[in-house]
Motif scaffolding. Sequence first.
Motif, PDB file in Angstrom:
ATOM      1  N   ILE A 105       0.857  -1.181   0.000  1.00  0.00           N
ATOM      2  CA  ILE A 105       0.000   0.000   0.000  1.00  0.00           C
ATOM      3  C   ILE A 105       0.896   1.235   0.000  1.00  0.00           C
ATOM      4  O   ILE A 105       1.924   1.262   0.676  1.00  0.00           O
ATOM      5  N   PRO A 106       0.541   2.269  -0.765  1.00  0.00           N
ATOM      6  CA  PRO A 106       1.408   3.445  -0.881  1.00  0.00           C
ATOM      7  C   PRO A 106       1.811   4.035   0.471  1.00  0.00           C
ATOM      8  O   PRO A 106       0.982   4.223   1.356  1.00  0.00           O
ATOM      9  N   GLY A 107       3.117   4.307   0.597  1.00  0.00           N
ATOM     10  CA  GLY A 107       3.651   4.961   1.778  1.00  0.00           C
ATOM     11  C   GLY A 107       3.994   4.042   2.930  1.00  0.00           C
ATOM     12  O   GLY A 107       4.545   4.509   3.938  1.00  0.00           O
ATOM     13  N   VAL A 108       3.721   2.750   2.811  1.00  0.00           N
ATOM     14  CA  VAL A 108       3.941   1.831   3.926  1.00  0.00           C
ATOM     15  C   VAL A 108       5.417   1.706   4.292  1.00  0.00           C
ATOM     16  O   VAL A 108       5.804   1.855   5.456  1.00  0.00           O
ATOM     17  N   ALA A 109       6.266   1.429   3.320  1.00  0.00           N
ATOM     18  CA  ALA A 109       7.688   1.202   3.610  1.00  0.00           C
ATOM     19  C   ALA A 109       8.332   2.435   4.227  1.00  0.00           C
ATOM     20  O   ALA A 109       9.068   2.338   5.222  1.00  0.00           O
ATOM     21  N   GLU A 110       8.047   3.588   3.665  1.00  0.00           N
ATOM     22  CA  GLU A 110       8.638   4.821   4.174  1.00  0.00           C
ATOM     23  C   GLU A 110       8.135   5.152   5.581  1.00  0.00           C
ATOM     24  O   GLU A 110       8.906   5.615   6.434  1.00  0.00           O
ATOM     25  N   THR A 111       6.866   4.915   5.814  1.00  0.00           N
ATOM     26  CA  THR A 111       6.285   5.197   7.128  1.00  0.00           C
ATOM     27  C   THR A 111       6.864   4.283   8.195  1.00  0.00           C
ATOM     28  O   THR A 111       7.234   4.730   9.289  1.00  0.00           O
ATOM     29  N   LEU A 112       6.962   2.986   7.897  1.00  0.00           N
ATOM     30  CA  LEU A 112       7.538   2.043   8.857  1.00  0.00           C
ATOM     31  C   LEU A 112       8.997   2.375   9.140  1.00  0.00           C
ATOM     32  O   LEU A 112       9.458   2.257  10.286  1.00  0.00           O
ATOM     33  N   ASP A 113       9.713   2.792   8.119  1.00  0.00           N
ATOM     34  CA  ASP A 113      11.131   3.121   8.286  1.00  0.00           C
ATOM     35  C   ASP A 113      11.312   4.254   9.286  1.00  0.00           C
ATOM     36  O   ASP A 113      12.241   4.245  10.101  1.00  0.00           O
ATOM     37  N   GLU A 114      10.410   5.222   9.248  1.00  0.00           N
ATOM     38  CA  GLU A 114      10.498   6.343  10.182  1.00  0.00           C
ATOM     39  C   GLU A 114       9.995   5.961  11.571  1.00  0.00           C
ATOM     40  O   GLU A 114      10.597   6.334  12.589  1.00  0.00           O
ATOM     41  N   LEU A 115       8.924   5.197  11.638  1.00  0.00           N
ATOM     42  CA  LEU A 115       8.343   4.830  12.925  1.00  0.00           C
ATOM     43  C   LEU A 115       9.273   3.946  13.761  1.00  0.00           C
ATOM     44  O   LEU A 115       9.308   4.061  14.984  1.00  0.00           O
ATOM     45  N   ARG A 116      10.010   3.067  13.114  1.00  0.00           N
ATOM     46  CA  ARG A 116      10.849   2.134  13.885  1.00  0.00           C
ATOM     47  C   ARG A 116      11.996   2.834  14.597  1.00  0.00           C
ATOM     48  O   ARG A 116      12.603   2.268  15.498  1.00  0.00           O
ATOM     49  N   GLY A 117      12.256   4.074  14.228  1.00  0.00           N
ATOM     50  CA  GLY A 117      13.300   4.828  14.910  1.00  0.00           C
ATOM     51  C   GLY A 117      12.869   5.376  16.255  1.00  0.00           C
ATOM     52  O   GLY A 117      13.719   5.797  17.051  1.00  0.00           O
ATOM     53  N   ARG A 118      11.557   5.355  16.525  1.00  0.00           N
ATOM     54  CA  ARG A 118      11.089   5.937  17.791  1.00  0.00           C
ATOM     55  C   ARG A 118      10.048   5.105  18.531  1.00  0.00           C
ATOM     56  O   ARG A 118       9.562   5.503  19.591  1.00  0.00           O
ATOM     57  N   HIS A 119       9.683   3.926  17.985  1.00  0.00           N
ATOM     58  CA  HIS A 119       8.691   3.071  18.634  1.00  0.00           C
ATOM     59  C   HIS A 119       9.085   1.600  18.502  1.00  0.00           C
ATOM     60  O   HIS A 119       9.968   1.247  17.718  1.00  0.00           O
ATOM     61  N   LEU A 141       9.451  -6.335   4.209  1.00  0.00           N
ATOM     62  CA  LEU A 141       9.193  -5.478   5.373  1.00  0.00           C
ATOM     63  C   LEU A 141       9.617  -6.086   6.706  1.00  0.00           C
ATOM     64  O   LEU A 141       9.594  -5.394   7.725  1.00  0.00           O
ATOM     65  N   ALA A 142       9.997  -7.354   6.725  1.00  0.00           N
ATOM     66  CA  ALA A 142      10.246  -8.039   7.998  1.00  0.00           C
ATOM     67  C   ALA A 142      11.268  -7.317   8.855  1.00  0.00           C
ATOM     68  O   ALA A 142      11.163  -7.297  10.086  1.00  0.00           O
ATOM     69  N   GLY A 143      12.258  -6.706   8.238  1.00  0.00           N
ATOM     70  CA  GLY A 143      13.310  -6.029   8.988  1.00  0.00           C
ATOM     71  C   GLY A 143      12.857  -4.803   9.745  1.00  0.00           C
ATOM     72  O   GLY A 143      13.599  -4.285  10.589  1.00  0.00           O
ATOM     73  N   HIS A 144      11.655  -4.334   9.486  1.00  0.00           N
ATOM     74  CA  HIS A 144      11.126  -3.169  10.205  1.00  0.00           C
ATOM     75  C   HIS A 144      10.578  -3.539  11.581  1.00  0.00           C
ATOM     76  O   HIS A 144      10.322  -2.647  12.399  1.00  0.00           O
ATOM     77  N   PHE A 145      10.403  -4.838  11.837  1.00  0.00           N
ATOM     78  CA  PHE A 145       9.706  -5.270  13.051  1.00  0.00           C
ATOM     79  C   PHE A 145      10.638  -5.988  14.024  1.00  0.00           C
ATOM     80  O   PHE A 145      11.517  -6.745  13.617  1.00  0.00           O
ATOM     81  N   GLU A 146      10.418  -5.745  15.310  1.00  0.00           N
ATOM     82  CA  GLU A 146      11.187  -6.446  16.346  1.00  0.00           C
ATOM     83  C   GLU A 146      10.828  -7.922  16.393  1.00  0.00           C
ATOM     84  O   GLU A 146      11.662  -8.762  16.729  1.00  0.00           O
TER      85      GLU A 146
END
Length: 230
Positions: A105-119, A141-146
């Motif tokens: 879905i548009p914007g997902v990768a970029e949004t997750l990349d920014e969010l993982r830096g603070r949450h 996308l797996a690398g974006h998640f703990e």
Amino acid sequence: MRHTEQVLVFDADDTLWENNVVFERVIDDYLDWLAHPTLGKTELRAVLDHVERANSAVHGYGTRIFLRSLRECFEKLRERPATEPERREILALADALINHRVELIPGVAETLDELRGRHHLLLLTKGDTEEQQRKIDASGLAGHFESVHIVPEKHAGIYLRLVGQHGWTPTDAWMIGNSPASDIQPARQAGMNAVFIPNDNTWTLEGCELDPADNRVLRLDRFPDLLRHF
């Protein structure tokens, strides 16, 4: 206003990537192929929904169960078993499900990349383990998640267990998804907060009414809107 460090649990299908729209295309072709002499597509779809609801309750989710529902719907309407050529035709109709590429879905990768830096980011998806893992791998996308979790069904107990095993409290966690029935409602029952991001192609059986007065459910129009709140 952005929340400070939070636990963000993400749904996958139709939240991170398109999924049900592919099923809908297959269903549309399938209903045309059925060409029932007396029932229109609306009536045929109601029969299929009934079969799918029964199968998902007993067997779970995924392409394999969906194919089973297509065959059983055919046999229910024709009042006879499907022949081997008919089974092959049904399988051919569903080829797009078996071989389709994951479309983010548009914007997902970029949004997750920014969010993982603070949450803290976790992924929670339901369905067939092998099929869901294939989509996760294909998404990149797996690398974006703990941590990544695939479960047969989502309910309040699953959410409580997921948050608890990491030592967090439900009130510090948010479930983010498109499904009122699987994402929002059980998360709220577990005491979590929730973010509802609707998808026009959400599966019919995932619908239910959300309490408009529930101020612990954040409603957003697009996935990148998460950056304005988190």
